[in-house]
Every structure is written in C-alpha cells, then in structure tokens.
Design an enzyme around this catalytic site. Structure first.
Site, mmCIF file in Angstrom:
data_model
loop_
_atom_site.group_PDB
_atom_site.id
_atom_site.type_symbol
_atom_site.label_atom_id
_atom_site.label_comp_id
_atom_site.label_asym_id
_atom_site.label_seq_id
_atom_site.Cartn_x
_atom_site.Cartn_y
_atom_site.Cartn_z
ATOM 1 N N ASP A 290 -2.321 3.624 1.824
ATOM 2 C CA ASP A 290 -3.342 3.276 0.702
ATOM 3 C C ASP A 290 -4.251 5.011 1.445
ATOM 4 O O ASP A 290 -4.033 5.918 1.872
ATOM 5 C CB ASP A 290 -4.530 2.697 1.171
ATOM 6 C CG ASP A 290 -5.759 2.311 0.029
ATOM 7 O OD1 ASP A 290 -6.209 1.530 -0.279
ATOM 8 O OD2 ASP A 290 -4.912 3.634 -1.350
HETATM 9 C C1 GLC Z 1 -7.354 4.603 -4.022
HETATM 10 C C2 GLC Z 1 -7.381 2.759 -3.785
HETATM 11 C C3 GLC Z 1 -6.053 2.303 -4.043
HETATM 12 C C4 GLC Z 1 -4.877 3.724 -5.551
HETATM 13 C C5 GLC Z 1 -4.917 4.889 -4.359
HETATM 14 C C6 GLC Z 1 -4.328 5.364 -5.458
HETATM 15 O O1 GLC Z 1 -7.911 4.908 -3.288
HETATM 16 O O2 GLC Z 1 -7.659 1.997 -3.035
HETATM 17 O O3 GLC Z 1 -5.555 0.770 -5.005
HETATM 18 O O4 GLC Z 1 -4.270 2.391 -5.992
HETATM 19 O O5 GLC Z 1 -6.656 4.750 -3.995
HETATM 20 O O6 GLC Z 1 -4.944 5.842 -6.942
#
Ligand code: GLC
Length: 750
Positions: A290
């Site tokens: 993430d």
């Molecule tokens: C965010 C989220 C994740 C998302 C990623 C890219 O913080 O936790 O679900 O896909 O970053 O935006």
C-alpha cells in the site's frame, strides 16, 4: 456408462485446441520472461519493483518540484515498473513512449489507479452494491468501470477492496462488502471477473487488485491505520476467504496494507504473503504494497531504516513498492551485501512481467491509449443506465409503517427538507478521484426528472466545507433554517427528509467515534416531527448509523447509501413505486457505538441466556440486539416462507429448500438467505453463518421453491492449523428473509 465416456471424449476433443492454445500461450509468456530476465541488470530488475505516483503534467517539460525530477530520471533509466495516478491517453502515451523508447530494454509500464466503483460514471459505493446481493449486477458494474478506466490509458485498478469489517466507526466500510465472509467472497469473485473479463489482453479490461491483505478491517476501535490483533480462527475463517475467492477468480494482483497484524506489519508478513498467499493458495500474480507501507515499517518499529524495510518487504513477499522508494534506493545494495538473495528479486520481477504480458503490454504498449475510445466511453449513456440499475438494486427499505411508501404521484403536497437533497456531490462518495465534482443527480433533480411537484427547504446548513483531503466542517450551532423548514412541513401532506453523512465523511482517514446524524440534522428532524408525522427519512451515508430515535419515530426509512451518478433518479423511482426496493443490509446497524463490534455471526458465549441476576452476557445500559439486523430489508410487497425441507440422504450434497410466496400486491424481488449453525465443533462456531442466498423475482401471488445444496465447502471450517475440516454432529439450518427471521430445522452429519 460407455455413452458418458463417449461424451467425455467428444467434449475433451472439442476443447483440446482451446486448452492447448492457452497452455501454449502461457508457455510462450514464461519463455519470454526467462529470456528478458537474463538480459536485465539487477538495477533494471529492481526498477520493475518500483511504483511512483504521478500527479504531474508530463505534457510539459520535465516535472518540477519535490522529487519529481528524480522520478523522471528513474523513468528514463528504466528504474520504474509502474505509475499510479497518471490518467488520460495523452499523458499515459507520453510516459509509456519515454520508457519504451528511451530505456535500454523498453519494458512497458503498467498504469494503476483507484477505480473503486466507477471511473467517470459512478456506481453506488461498494457497500451499497453489496446491499443488492446481486452478483450479476455487481460484476457488470465492475465491467463498466473497466470500460471507462481503460479508455483513459489505465490497465490496473486497486480494487476490489475485500476487507471484512464489523466496525462502522472505520470509514472504509464504505469500500467493502460488509461484515459477512460468504457474501464478501461472492462479491470479491464477481468484481474480479467484472474488472478482468475473460481475456485480460482486451483493451477494455483491467487487472484487478484484491486488497488489503490482510485484516485491515479489524483496526482496533475502528481507528484508521490502527493495530489489528485477531485470533487464528477469525483470520482463517472470516478475514482470508474473500482473498482466497479473489485468487480462485484469478485476480492478478494483491495489495497488502498499512496495519500490523498480531504484531507484524502485513507488508513484512511472510506467513501471510508467502506461506499462505503464494505457497498454499498458489497465487501467481504479484503483491503491491500500500502507499509507502514498505517505508512505514520504520515507524511501526519493525524496521531500523528504509534499507532494512526494503529487505524485510521483499523477503516477506511484497513484490512492488508503492511510493516509498525503499526498493529503488536500497534493494541493489541489499543484494550486493548478501542481505537479500537475488532469487527473491527474480521471483518478484517474474510475477510483475507476467501480468504485463497477460495485459498485452509487450505486444502493444499503447493498446490502452486509444483517443477515440476516450472520447466515446466516458459518461456514456449506457453506463449511466447500468449504474442506475445498480443503484435501484442497492436501496434498502428499512421501515415502512402503514405502507406510507410508495407515494402516490400528484396526490400529495410534498415537502423536501435537508441540505443533502440538493447535493450533487455526496452521492459520489469519497473514493472517486477520476470523476468530476457535482456530476451526481441530486434528489431534487431526480424528483424533477420524474415530474414530481414539491417544495424545498434546506433547513440548517449541515456541511460547511468538504473535500478529499481534510475533515469535513460540520455546523453544530447555527440553527437558522429550522424554522422555515418546520413551516413548510406544517403545510405539507408528506415530508421527505434527506439526511445523513457528507460523501467525504466516510472512506479512508474518516473514522468516527459517534455514528449519529452529523450536526443539527436530528434536531431538524425532531422539530419537523412535531408538526408532521408523515415523514420519509431518506438516508445518504457510507456506513451504518445509530439512528435509534429515527427508527423509533419515523414511519418510513430508506437506506440509500451513496448511490453514485444516478442517485437522485434511483431514489425518485423507489419513492413513487416505479421500482420496488429489494436490498438487504450487508452490515449490522448498531443501537449504540458501545455495542461495536456487533455482528450477526457472533459466538454464543457460555452464558447467552438471560438470568435473574446480572451474571449473563449483556449490557446493563443497552440491549444486546442491534437496531437493524444483517440481511434485513423490506419490500413494497410481502413474502411468505413455508414448507422447509431437509434431505440429508446424500451427506455430500444436503438439500435444504423452502417455498416462498408473494402474498402482497406487487411484483417484487426477495433475497432468500440460508444460514447454518454447527452446534458442536472442535473450534466453537458462530451461532449463525450465511452459506447461501438466491435473489428471486415473484409476481403477485406467485410462489417458488428455493433449494440450496450444502456440501463440505459450506459445512466445514479452518482449524488452528489452517486445515479445512468438516466434523460430524448436529447442524441447525434456517432459510429466511434476514439473519433473524426464517424457517428452521436440523440435520445430523454422520
Ligand atoms: C491508499 C489506499 C489504497 C489505495 C492506495 C493508492 O492509501 O490505502 O487502498 O489503493 O493508497 O491510492
């Protein structure tokens, strides 16, 4: 017997060429990967494991500011494998061209984005879609999202989010499938199939990404990014199955998460990502971290520094690093210092290249950059029709005393009250970066579109400022507007109160400790109720709310969630009976925050029954029962359940059936639900578990026998050694209209 063998032979001969073709294609991809890997330097391999965020304009000179120049240099050196948040065929083409033509090996980028419930045309938020219990509609919704997102150059979405959660204080419940594992697993499968289609190389499909692996939905106290600490039975039987279902549906990527699980950050969790996901389940796609979660292992107190985080992440099976730069800055030296074996790098790169090959990016890196499609697909009217259909199916009728709904057109003086009634933004939810503000049909517009005459009064301002990045500013003091609204209600026959949360009050970073209607909305509702009892409460929210007074005093309540681009039209159709609501709650509504976590598939405890003393499982100041149960949802008609039958002669396929009859006045759809209770097991089982559902349509007076088949898959559970076991004993079954109402019976599994 001979005939069957004959047919089997014919069928296998018929499909042989197809199977051979797929196998041949897979073989050639692996061969291509092998040869590419042999050519790649260690730096170039690590580059594939690095994903950068875009958010800059590449149509101009090299991006300026922050670390944009470094990112641009890395792109030109082949040190970037993927970009996120770069959209538009022009921008994508420019970056793809830079990498394909200027780097040594020309390995194409994969472009990812959060296409959560649509790109430009927005479907209802995923929690609302879950309330439809309609897997075909949910799959189609994901397909539409892929049609639009792929038209702007994207080939990868960071969806479906399949985190089970029992805690509505957590803002991201809006993004998932609710509290139940069986429903959540079915939704995971439907959404993966919708995004990926049957041929990932087609330019109107996206690689999907099941997230967040794992247990993010169990953040303690529902507080965002907080610790998750759960037992193995909950992990194995509640949290993991939806991810397993996504892998079984051939999901191409998995995203891990921000949380620690039982003391170990999931990004650095080898047991999860290697032992279970890659070994036991045989997942052959890749794991992306993430946003900066590799680097966040340092503040977690799990890694010394970014270099150590890079080592721990790749060893644990995190294949691609989103935005922390840990890999691109430190993996090469980790390998050279012998801290990381290059075979781990090769495995990660192989997985990433495999997805790029399957997407067709090596055949044609510009396959998703079709300017004509970009012009045609976005906001297309057929997409609007599809999300309207999805919205209609997602609405849940929570209460309808004296059949106040549906309203009769033209026969009543209608008042509409509430700031959200005139809001074109909230119904879009908070997770819709690709769409445009204020493109949702508001309730007022929906009523006008259906030629409904009404008078409107906003009432007090509820939301003073709201945007994607900051807390929503709520008015708690300025009561102006209440008086005018009450005056309007006083002279009306029926009042439509549109109340709830702003779209930016749920979603990531939006945990709440109070789940009442924000601001002065309940004050407004009570003031109106003083002068007019004929009230329909139309809820617009991204999570279950503690609407106790409302449930007690308001005769009709529609749960409309955040229904996306066509919200107002869907609400108008349901209000006036053009569509009979059929949604069922995918998540329990608590009476109070103090009851949370409260969910239907809880355990019995050793003292489940009321005693004359205080020594039993209960609260002294609150009921045990929730406000609205999982699976609850009414209709404008009425369904009668009868004739439960259980046929356990074949223990491998136990048939459970019931007859459902539409005894009301209109055609309606009913989600018939099947629950079991394994009464005694080596690991205590919940008092009830959803193990089947069928959404059926019945005309007035019609009836249908609905049959479910229970196999080992439904009767078994994972023990503490992560072995799937089916144990003999007595099982209770219930076929019903919710988790609380139905016909019950038992059978004994020998
Ligand atoms: C965010 C989220 C994740 C998302 C990623 C890219 O913080 O936790 O679900 O896909 O970053 O935006």
């Amino acid at each position: 017997m001979k005939a069957n063998l004959y047919y089997l032979l014919i069928i296998s001969l018929y499909f042989a060429p197809f199977n051979n073709c797929v196998m041949a294609q897979e073989k050639s991809i692996e061969k291509n990967i092998d040869s590419l890997l042999q050519q790649m330097t260690l730096e170039e391999k690590v580059g594939q494991m690095n994903q950068y965020n875009g958010f800059w304009d590449v149509t101009g000179p090299a991006p300026k500011g922050g670390n944009a120049e470094i990112k641009y240099e890395h792109l030109k050196k082949g040190l970037v494998g993927s970009m996120l948040n770069v959209v538009g065929t022009e921008e994508v083409r420019k970056l793809q061209k830079l990498v394909v033509e200027e780097t040594r090996l020309g390995i194409p980028l994969i472009f990812g984005y959060d296409v959560i419930h649509g790109y430009k045309t927005l479907a209802p938020i995923p929690l609302a879609e879950a309330a439809s219990w309609d897997m075909e509609a949910i799959e189609n919704s994901a397909k539409i999202a892929a049609q639009e997102a792929s038209a702007v150059g994207l080939n990868w979405t960071f969806a479906p989010m399949v985190d089970i959660s029992r805690d509505p204080r957590w803002g991201r419940v809006m993004e998932g499938g609710g509290e139940d594992t069986f429903l959540g697993a079915k939704i995971a499968e439907a959404r993966v199939k919708g995004f990926q289609g049957d041929d990932l190389s087609k330019p109107n499909t996206l690689a999907a990404c099941a997230k967040h692996f794992a247990a993010y939905g169990f953040a303690e106290a529902g507080k965002e990014y907080n610790t998750a600490d759960i037992g193995t039975s909950t992990l194995y039987n509640t949290v993991l199955p939806p991810f397993n279902a996504a892998v079984d549906a051939d999901v191409k990527t998995i995203m891990n998460g921000f949380n620690i699980l039982n003391g170990i950050p999931v990004t650095g969790n080898k047991m999860l990502q290697r032992d279970i996901l890659k070994e036991k389940w045989g997942f052959d796609g890749f794991v992306i971290s993430d946003w900066s979660s590799v680097g966040e292992m340092v503040p977690h107190g799990f890694a010394e520094d970014l270099k150590h985080a890079a080592e721990l992440g790749v060893k644990a099976g995190s294949d691609m690093d989103m935005e922390s730069s840990a890999y691109v800055l430190h993996l090469v030296e980790n390998v050279k210092e012998g801290k990381v074996d290059e075979s781990l790098i090769d495995d990660a790169v192989r997985r990433i290249l495999r997805v790029k090959y399957e997407l067709g990016l090596f055949d044609d890196p510009y396959r998703y950059c079709d300017e004509e499609r970009e012009k045609e697909e976005l906001y297309h009217k057929k997409h609007q029709a599809a999300v309207l259909d999805m919205a209609l199916k997602s609405i849940v009728l929570l209460k309808n005393d004296n059949d106040l709904l549906p309203l009769k057109k033209g026969q009543q003086k209608i008042a509409v009250i509430g700031q959200l009634a005139d809001d074109n933004n909230s119904s879009l939810g908070s997770w819709r970066l690709g769409s445009d503000d204020n493109t949702g049909v508001s309730v007022l517009e929906g009523l006008k579109n259906h030629s409904i005459n009404f008078s409107y009064s906003q009432g007090p301002k509820v939301f003073e400022d709201a945007n994607f990045l900051n807390e929503v500013k709520v008015n708690h003091t300025n009561t102006s507007g209440i008086e005018e609204a009450v005056a309007l209600a006083k002279k009306s026959d029926v009042v439509l109160m549109v109340l709830g949360e702003h779209g930016f009050q749920s979603g990531e970073g939006r945990s709440r400790t109070k789940l009442d209607l924000p601001g002065l909305q309940l004050d407004l509702l009570k003031a109106v109720h003083e002068v007019n009892k004929n009230i329909v409460l139309i809820l617009m929210n991204g999570r279950p709310l503690t609407i106790n007074w409302e449930a007690e005093n308001i005769p009709a309540i529609l749960e409309t969630w955040q229904l996306g681009s066509q919200a107002g039209n869907a609400i108008a159709k349901v209000l006036f009976g053009d569509h009979n609501p059929s949604g069922k709650l995918p998540m329990t509504f608590p009476r109070s925050v103090g009851q949370i976590p409260i969910y239907y598939n809880h355990f019995s405890t050793g003292r489940p029954d009321p005693e004359s003393t205080v020594f039993w499982t209960h609260y002294g100041d609150e009921k045990n029962e929730p406000l609205f149960h999982f699976g609850h949802g009414l209709s404008y008609t009425e369904f009668k359940y009868s004739n439960l039958k259980i046929d356990a002669t074949d223990e491998k396929a136990i048939k459970v059936s019931a007859t459902i009859q539409n005894i009301g006045g209109v055609t309606g759809k009913e989600v018939v639900q099947l629950y079991i209770h394994d009464k005694v097991a080596s690991v205590a089982r919940p008092v009830k578990e959803l193990k089947g559902f069928q959404k059926i349509s019945l005309d007035q007076g019609a009836s249908q026998e609905v049959t479910f088949v229970l196999t080992d898959k439904e009767l078994g559970f994972y023990n503490h050694d992560y072995e799937f076991v089916v144990e003999p004993g007595t099982f209770e079954v219930m076929i019903g209209t919710s988790s609380q109402e139905g016909l019950t019976g038992t059978f004994v599994l020998k």
